[in-house]
Motif scaffolding. Structure first.
Motif, PDB file in Angstrom:
ATOM      1  N   GLU A 162       0.829  -1.211   0.000  1.00 37.86           N
ATOM      2  CA  GLU A 162       0.000   0.000   0.000  1.00 37.86           C
ATOM      3  C   GLU A 162       0.860   1.256   0.000  1.00 37.86           C
ATOM      4  OE1 GLU A 162      -3.760  -1.917   2.525  1.00 37.86           O
ATOM      5  OE2 GLU A 162      -2.332  -0.553   3.492  1.00 37.86           O
ATOM      6  N   ASN A 194      -1.456  -1.640  10.980  1.00 42.66           N
ATOM      7  CA  ASN A 194      -2.841  -1.524  10.567  1.00 42.66           C
ATOM      8  C   ASN A 194      -3.442  -0.159  10.911  1.00 42.66           C
ATOM      9  OD1 ASN A 194      -3.164  -4.036   9.282  1.00 42.66           O
ATOM     10  ND2 ASN A 194      -3.251  -5.045  11.261  1.00 42.66           N
ATOM     11  N   THR A 224      -5.874  -3.883  -3.242  1.00 38.13           N
ATOM     12  CA  THR A 224      -6.308  -4.835  -2.220  1.00 38.13           C
ATOM     13  C   THR A 224      -6.893  -6.085  -2.858  1.00 38.13           C
ATOM     14  OG1 THR A 224      -6.808  -2.974  -0.745  1.00 38.13           O
ATOM     15  CG2 THR A 224      -7.717  -5.116  -0.147  1.00 38.13           C
ATOM     16  N   LEU A 276      -6.573   5.909   4.665  1.00 38.99           N
ATOM     17  CA  LEU A 276      -7.947   6.131   4.231  1.00 38.99           C
ATOM     18  C   LEU A 276      -8.507   7.438   4.786  1.00 38.99           C
ATOM     19  CD1 LEU A 276      -9.630   2.606   4.297  1.00 38.99           C
ATOM     20  CD2 LEU A 276      -9.480   4.172   2.355  1.00 38.99           C
ATOM     21  N   HIS A 301     -12.657   0.759   5.185  1.00 38.45           N
ATOM     22  CA  HIS A 301     -11.646  -0.294   5.207  1.00 38.45           C
ATOM     23  C   HIS A 301     -12.315  -1.661   5.326  1.00 38.45           C
ATOM     24  CE1 HIS A 301      -7.835  -2.270   6.068  1.00 38.45           C
ATOM     25  NE2 HIS A 301      -8.401  -2.833   7.128  1.00 38.45           N
ATOM     26  N   ALA A 350      -2.874   1.877   7.919  1.00 33.50           N
ATOM     27  CA  ALA A 350      -3.828   1.668   6.830  1.00 33.50           C
ATOM     28  C   ALA A 350      -5.058   2.543   6.997  1.00 33.50           C
ATOM     29  CB  ALA A 350      -4.227   0.191   6.786  1.00 33.50           C
ATOM     30  N   ILE A 351      -5.526   2.687   8.241  1.00 31.17           N
ATOM     31  CA  ILE A 351      -6.692   3.533   8.492  1.00 31.17           C
ATOM     32  C   ILE A 351      -6.337   5.001   8.284  1.00 31.17           C
ATOM     33  CG2 ILE A 351      -8.451   4.199  10.164  1.00 31.17           C
ATOM     34  CD1 ILE A 351      -8.626   1.313   9.104  1.00 31.17           C
ATOM     35  N   SER A 384     -12.016  -4.600   2.488  1.00 29.76           N
ATOM     36  CA  SER A 384     -11.496  -5.892   2.921  1.00 29.76           C
ATOM     37  C   SER A 384     -12.499  -7.005   2.639  1.00 29.76           C
ATOM     38  CB  SER A 384     -11.165  -5.860   4.418  1.00 29.76           C
ATOM     39  OG  SER A 384     -10.137  -4.938   4.688  1.00 29.76           O
TER      40      SER A 384
END
Length: 219
Positions: free
Chosen positions: A85, A141, A106, A148, A171, A144-145, A175
């Motif tokens: 990512e 993780n 993804t 976004l 997310h 990752a948020i 996913s």
């Protein structure tokens, strides 16, 4: 024959001294396939050692025990997807293009890395117990948020995205669309046929996944 075995063992020791990170990476790669295939309880250190370039003793040296090796495999599985990512360089894309690219990535990552999906499924069987022990996974993780959150903030500022869009829910949606495609592939294809899992079918599903997410977020 004894001389040949001794030569192999000597080569393994030299490899460990000259490239310890390479030896460690080899163990993790082999272990990931073993755990994905057999689960935590079914995987055997003897089997993993036999398929690596090193010895059982070195596995214990690096990872302590089978559970320590499994935690490292879990961390590596998440590291790989989060690293991918980061390489997308989404900050230089318009927010709608950035989000579409993230969905594509993804979907593609999960489709081409079924062992990642199996490892995550196995960890869910264990109720996330080993994931909870890893501060590294939590940090990765959270990143990752945040990614976004940044995309959504830019999309709202540009008047492209609905203001009520929650990054965590987004997310979850991305996913879910990408995960089911792999996790339920064996049962789905046996019940309904394998057409959706051939290259043309995957291309169609990938496009629909992007379209569903974009229709959900657009103002």
């Amino acid at each position: 024959m004894g001389e040949g075995i001794g030569s192999v063992e000597k080569a393994g020791r030299v490899g460990w001294k000259q490239d310890p990170e390479g030896v460690r990476s080899n163990i993790v790669a082999v272990a990931m396939a073993e755990f994905a295939q057999n689960g935590l309880s079914g995987a055997r250190i003897d089997e993993i050692a036999a398929k690596t370039l090193t010895s059982k003793r070195m596995i214990y040296y690096y990872f302590g025990d089978k559970e320590g090796l499994y935690r490292t495999v879990l961390e590596e599985a998440y590291r790989k997807v989060r690293s991918g990512e980061q390489e997308l360089d989404l900050e230089h894309l318009e927010p709608d293009a950035a989000l579409a690219r993230l969905v594509e990535f993804t979907f593609d990552h999960h489709s081409s890395n079924p062992d990642f999906i199996r490892i995550v499924m196995i960890e869910n069987i264990h109720h996330g117990a080993y994931l909870e022990q890893s501060d590294l996974i939590a940090t990765m993780n959270e990143g990752a948020i945040r990614k976004l959150e940044q995309i959504c903030a830019r999309g709202r500022a540009a008047g492209l995205f609905r203001p009520e869009i929650e990054p965590l829910e987004l997310h979850w949606m991305i996913s879910a669309l990408s995960f089911f495609n792999v996790s339920n592939r064996p049962t789905f294809s046996r019940i309904f046929g394998a057409a959706l899992f051939r290259p043309d079918g995957q291309k169609i599903l990938r496009g629909h996944a992007v379209e569903m997410v974009m229709r959900f977020v657009m103002a």
